[in-house]
Design an enzyme around this catalytic site. Structure first.
Site, mmCIF file in Angstrom:
data_model
loop_
_atom_site.group_PDB
_atom_site.id
_atom_site.type_symbol
_atom_site.label_atom_id
_atom_site.label_comp_id
_atom_site.label_asym_id
_atom_site.label_seq_id
_atom_site.Cartn_x
_atom_site.Cartn_y
_atom_site.Cartn_z
ATOM 1 N N GLU A 102 2.791 5.202 -3.888
ATOM 2 C CA GLU A 102 2.830 6.147 -5.037
ATOM 3 C C GLU A 102 4.074 7.021 -5.023
ATOM 4 O O GLU A 102 4.496 7.428 -6.104
ATOM 5 C CB GLU A 102 1.575 7.022 -5.020
ATOM 6 C CG GLU A 102 0.282 6.243 -5.216
ATOM 7 C CD GLU A 102 -0.095 5.363 -4.028
ATOM 8 O OE1 GLU A 102 0.256 5.731 -2.895
ATOM 9 O OE2 GLU A 102 -0.685 4.300 -4.245
ATOM 10 N N ASP A 151 0.850 -1.203 0.000
ATOM 11 C CA ASP A 151 0.000 0.000 0.000
ATOM 12 C C ASP A 151 0.885 1.252 0.000
ATOM 13 O O ASP A 151 2.108 1.164 0.192
ATOM 14 C CB ASP A 151 -0.886 -0.032 1.256
ATOM 15 C CG ASP A 151 -1.987 1.040 1.233
ATOM 16 O OD1 ASP A 151 -2.315 1.541 0.142
ATOM 17 O OD2 ASP A 151 -2.510 1.369 2.320
ATOM 18 N N ASP A 186 -8.748 3.174 -3.178
ATOM 19 C CA ASP A 186 -9.838 3.631 -2.318
ATOM 20 C C ASP A 186 -11.049 4.140 -3.090
ATOM 21 O O ASP A 186 -11.314 5.344 -3.149
ATOM 22 C CB ASP A 186 -9.331 4.716 -1.371
ATOM 23 C CG ASP A 186 -8.219 4.199 -0.477
ATOM 24 O OD1 ASP A 186 -8.043 2.964 -0.417
ATOM 25 O OD2 ASP A 186 -7.521 5.019 0.133
HETATM 26 O O1 MIG Z 1 -4.353 6.177 4.154
HETATM 27 O O2 MIG Z 1 -4.069 0.984 5.546
HETATM 28 O O3 MIG Z 1 -5.851 1.954 -0.045
HETATM 29 O O4 MIG Z 1 -6.928 -0.181 1.369
HETATM 30 O O5 MIG Z 1 -7.197 0.088 4.148
HETATM 31 C C1 MIG Z 1 -5.067 4.998 4.012
HETATM 32 C C2 MIG Z 1 -5.249 1.716 5.557
HETATM 33 C C3 MIG Z 1 -4.116 3.830 3.989
HETATM 34 C C4 MIG Z 1 -5.102 2.935 1.992
HETATM 35 C C5 MIG Z 1 -5.471 1.680 1.285
HETATM 36 C C6 MIG Z 1 -6.572 0.990 2.022
HETATM 37 C C7 MIG Z 1 -6.132 0.693 3.437
HETATM 38 C C8 MIG Z 1 -5.728 1.991 4.133
HETATM 39 N N1 MIG Z 1 -4.675 2.661 3.360
#
Ligand code: MIG
Length: 704
Positions: A321, A318, A431
């Site tokens: 980017e 996650d 998201d």
């Molecule tokens: O700022 O880890 O896209 O799937 O549940 C949010 C918490 C951070 C973004 C991910 C999402 C995840 C969430 N993360």
């Protein structure tokens, strides 16, 4: 400009491009001049390359992978820029990934891939309805161009250029349950028990960031999860695997070994003064690993390996980017704007607007990305901005490296990606929100992602942000059952959206949709293996499947492999939908359960077909065969009889590919092949399944 040709694909090299891992072909022997045929105009000015193509009215443009807009990208403007964008609204021009490839229909079809890992502008018939204008704000880029007879061929060429798909283990094709966050060992067990209690198949449960100790990547909060190995072992006995999220930001904390190692071995991206770059994400102040360095990737991979040795069966990348909540730079901007408030009498409207903007884009502030640097293996210092779109790919390379020597295939998926990453990982689309509009968005994205090689992809089922409605959960699960990656996930603070949260009627509809997915598992898995093997998409737009660009109009219908067309209901309150059937005759299944369905033979053309909330629609074109099997509790326990379905007028065959679910090789000769034949003289099963119980359920009206 340097031009090289590899069979069909031309490479135009401008300046000295940064070498990305996107392309797998490395032989550009011929120096034969590229003939422009007046198809594309290329203008090189100081630090800018501009490409222009004319578009006729009937031409469509597919590609760009994970992007907003319609399936056909015409009429809009897009940006190649990986960004943590939590609002997938129609006015946005970029999401988490950059896939700068276009497939333009026509005679010939034109394919175009711009291997340039930073921001670019794709104006696809926006400024001028009949022109594509791509602006690369740099003097250095590799541009690949090809001509093809069809969109099918064009996507094929691109996958020849960038390689064929990652293949996850078979269990990853099962149903995944996730949420931000199941907070501890007991809650994870309770969720899994609920699946058992309600007879809902389940393969995977995901733990989100709260399993970590203070969001320190590669740690586990022992109070919440005292023994992950034991938990994972107990779940595995039920056929359920545990997957963990990991984030790239390493908490600045001298008592934390990963941080100390990173500092000692110079693993972090740097600021203008050469110090580790500081940004805040979930753990507070952190540094980001420099994944351009192979030494850093090896370091990261050793930690990933340790995490999986502790019991996790897969890794979810996650925030890569990379996401930045704030930096010293973006805080300073707010401070400067606040200072202006001290002189109230001298305040100008712009002072207030500037303050508002400074707050509004504190997260992922563009200028941050220009103040960070990364060094390469060659010792060169690169401004992060120039290689920004490679960050998620680099993190995923490091993840994948952890499993390089394993005999088994491993489960990895990532939020951010760049072209080529499809060779090593799956992807989910981040998201989204619990909105009906995001069902059609998901369908558009998985089609374009598949054309770009990302076969294993999917969106958060039920929607991530916002509160799901019971009806939306049902329709989304029915759609998710017909996508490669099938995971229910939702954000902290939103209402629970597991299958049983909304009473018996909804539970039953959701359960049967998931069971239908498991009934389709042998077919979907086999078609995936075949597609990955051939280097073609699994999910196919009608425009691709029938080589008729005009069919891109029907973007809420798509093929999964050769025998199955999905046309899910995606509107609120709808108890049916319009569907367009391009071929002469079809078998439609209206399914309440995998073994309880009505069949209908439909002719070509437009139809309104009924589908109650608890019914899924499957379409099989004439002379194609589909296989169903009795669903088990997980992919490990699917082993019942096979039911072969179809509407058959002439001799027809389906080849089914199977393997142990883990083996690395997906060559045909290494798989277990079965052939199911339907012909006037009877039915036949050859190969691997010849001794299996097979039931043929074939309609043969008007056999020739
Ligand atoms: O700022 O880890 O896209 O799937 O549940 C949010 C918490 C951070 C973004 C991910 C999402 C995840 C969430 N993360």
């Amino acid at each position: 400009m340097n031009t090289h040709r590899n069979e069909k694909i031309f490479r135009l090299r401008f300046g000295t491009p940064f070498r990305t891992p996107a392309v797998v072909i490395d032989q550009w022997n011929s120096t034969e001049a590229f003939t422009q045929n007046n198809i594309i105009e290329i203008e090189e000015t100081d630090n800018q390359i501009r490409l222009e193509l004319a578009l006729r009215n009937e031409q469509i443009v597919l590609g760009l992978g994970e992007q907003l807009g319609a399936l056909n990208k015409r009429g809009r403007r897009y940006r190649a820029w990986c960004v943590d964008e939590p609002h997938h609204n129609p006015d946005k021009d970029a999401l988490y990934s950059s896939h700068p490839v276009l497939f333009i229909s026509g005679e010939p079809c034109i394919g175009l891939f711009i291997d340039y890992p930073s921001e670019m502008d794709f104006d696809i018939g926006f400024t001028q309805h009949d022109r594509i204008r791509i602006t690369i704000p740099s003097g250095s880029a590799d541009i690949y161009l090809w001509q093809a007879d069809s969109l099918r061929e064009s996507s094929r060429e691109y996958l020849r250029l960038t390689g064929s798909s990652y293949v996850p283990p078979r269990w990853a094709f099962g149903y995944h349950q996730s949420r931000w966050s199941y907070p501890n060992d007991a809650s994870v067990r309770a969720i899994v028990d609920k699946f058992e209690e309600h007879g809902i198949p389940l393969d995977t449960i995901h733990v989100d960031i709260d399993y970590m100790d203070g969001y320190r990547v590669f740690t586990i909060d022992e109070k919440r999860f005292p023994n992950v190995k034991k938990l994972a072992g107990d779940l595995l006995e039920k056929g359920v695997r545990l997957v963990s999220i990991i984030d790239p930001g390493v908490k600045i904390d001298p008592d934390y070994s990963v941080y100390r190692e990173g500092i000692a071995d110079k693993h972090f991206c740097t600021d203008d003064d050469g110090h580790p770059y500081r940004l805040a994400v979930w753990p507070g102040w952190t540094h980001l690993p420099n994944f351009l360095s192979s030494k850093t990737r090896t370091w990261w991979s050793s930690h990933v390996k340790r995490l999986t040795e502790r019991g996790f069966a897969g890794v979810w990348n996650d925030m890569n980017e990379p996401a930045m909540f704030f930096t010293d730079h973006s805080l300073k901007r707010i401070e400067d704007a606040v200072v202006k408030l001290e002189d109230k009498d001298g305040l100008q409207p712009w002072d207030i607007f500037n303050l508002r903007w400074a707050c509004e884009d504190i997260q992922n502030y563009r200028e941050n990305f220009k103040t960070m640097s990364q060094h390469t293996d060659a010792g060169e210092l690169v401004n992060h901005w120039d290689v920004h779109n490679l960050y998620g790919y680099g993190m995923t390379m490091a993840t994948s490296q952890a499993f390089e020597d394993d005999k088994q295939r491993r489960f990895i998926f990532s939020r951010s990606s760049y072209s080529g990453m499809h060779r090593i990982s799956g992807l989910w689309t981040g998201d989204n929100s619990s909105r009906w509009e995001h069902l059609i968005l998901q369908m558009r994205m998985i089609q374009n992602l598949n054309l770009c090689g990302f076969l294993f992809c999917g969106a958060d089922v039920g929607g991530f942000n916002d509160h799901v409605s019971p009806e939306l959960l049902v329709r989304w699960t029915q759609l998710g059952a017909l996508t490669p990656f099938f995971r229910n996930h939702s954000a902290a603070g939103t209402r629970d959206q597991e299958p049983w949260q909304f009473g018996e009627t909804i539970l039953s509809a959701v359960r049967e949709a998931i069971r239908i997915r498991y009934a389709l598992m042998p077919y979907i898995y086999s078609e995936f293996l075949k597609a990955a093997n051939k280097g073609i998409p699994l999910i196919r737009p009608l425009a691709y499947q029938y080589e008729q660009p005009a069919l891109s109009e029907f973007e809420d219908q798509y093929f999964i492999g050769d025998s199955l067309m999905a046309a899910p209901v995606h509107q609120p309150n709808a108890r049916g939908r319009y569907v367009y059937l391009p071929e002469e005759r079809w078998l439609m299944l209206r399914m309440k359960r995998w073994d309880d369905y009505q069949t209908e033979i439909l002719p070509a053309g437009h139809h309104y077909v009924k589908a109650d909330l608890n019914e899924m629609l499957l379409f099989i074109p004439e002379n194609r065969l589909l296989i169903l099997t009795e669903p088990g509790n997980s992919t490990d326990s699917v082993s019942g009889r096979y039911v072969v379905l179809g509407l058959v007028a002439e001799e027809t065959e389906l080849e089914l590919w199977e393997d142990d679910g883990f083996q690395r090789s997906i060559r045909r000769e290494d798989c277990n092949i079965s052939r199911f034949h339907v012909e006037p003289s009877g039915r036949r099963v050859e190969g691997h399944s010849k001794n299996r119980e097979v039931c043929f359920n074939i309609l043969e009206p008007g056999r020739k």
